[in-house]
Design a protein around this motif. Structure first.
Motif, short mmCIF file in Angstrom:
data_model
loop_
_atom_site.label_atom_id
_atom_site.label_comp_id
_atom_site.label_asym_id
_atom_site.label_seq_id
_atom_site.Cartn_x
_atom_site.Cartn_y
_atom_site.Cartn_z
N ASP A 26 -26.35 -55.97 -78.41
CA ASP A 26 -27.66 -55.90 -79.03
C ASP A 26 -28.47 -57.18 -78.80
N GLU A 27 -27.79 -58.31 -78.58
CA GLU A 27 -28.49 -59.56 -78.33
C GLU A 27 -29.17 -59.57 -76.97
N SER B 92 -34.16 -56.31 -70.88
CA SER B 92 -32.76 -56.73 -70.88
C SER B 92 -32.07 -56.61 -69.54
N ILE C 211 -23.33 -46.49 -75.90
CA ILE C 211 -24.09 -47.44 -75.09
C ILE C 211 -24.63 -46.69 -73.87
N GLN D 123 -31.28 -57.33 -76.06
CA GLN D 123 -32.58 -56.70 -76.25
C GLN D 123 -33.63 -57.70 -76.76
N PRO E 178 -30.32 -47.65 -83.44
CA PRO E 178 -29.15 -47.70 -82.56
C PRO E 178 -28.21 -46.52 -82.79
N ARG F 53 -28.27 -50.46 -73.63
CA ARG F 53 -28.90 -50.37 -74.95
C ARG F 53 -28.33 -49.19 -75.71
N ARG F 54 -28.64 -49.13 -76.99
CA ARG F 54 -28.08 -48.10 -77.88
C ARG F 54 -29.05 -46.95 -78.14
#
Length: 111
Positions: free
Chosen positions: A2-3, A15, A68, A5, A64, A46-47
């Motif tokens: 998540d970091e 990203s 993934i 994004q 989210p 990403r989610r």
């Protein structure tokens, strides 16, 4: 993950990581997957789906999910559209042509 994004006010693709040789994605227990390329590759993860990203008007609308969504690319075109300012500089422009891209996907299990 998540970091990776960037929470833009108006959601958009972001990203991308370039010149990647390998990446791992694991859950809190350490289970997941490793992806390795025979050549350096680009990826984003990403989610949420591309459709969810396109439909969201604000970052808070992106919820989210449990999986993934991994996107891989051989190359990525540089920025610029010539709509406002210059177009893509020649050295960053993608030209149509054949490309080979191979990966090794390895499941990761923590005992």
């Amino acid at each position: 993950m998540d970091e990776l994004q960037t929470p833009y006010v108006r959601p958009q693709e972001n990203s991308n990581r370039a010149d990647t040789r390998w990446a791992t994605f694991t859950d809190p227990a350490g289970n997941g997957m490793r992806i390795a390329g025979e050549e350096p590759f680009h990826f984003s993860a990403r989610r949420w789906t591309d459709q969810q990203l396109d439909a969201a008007r604000h970052h808070t609308e992106l919820v989210p999910g449990p999986v993934i969504h991994l996107h891989t690319d051989h190359r990525v075109q540089g920025l610029g559209t010539a709509a406002v300012g210059p177009g893509v500089l020649p050295r960053y422009r993608l030209e149509l042509g054949p490309a080979d891209l191979a990966f090794i996907l390895t499941p990761l299990h923590r005992s």
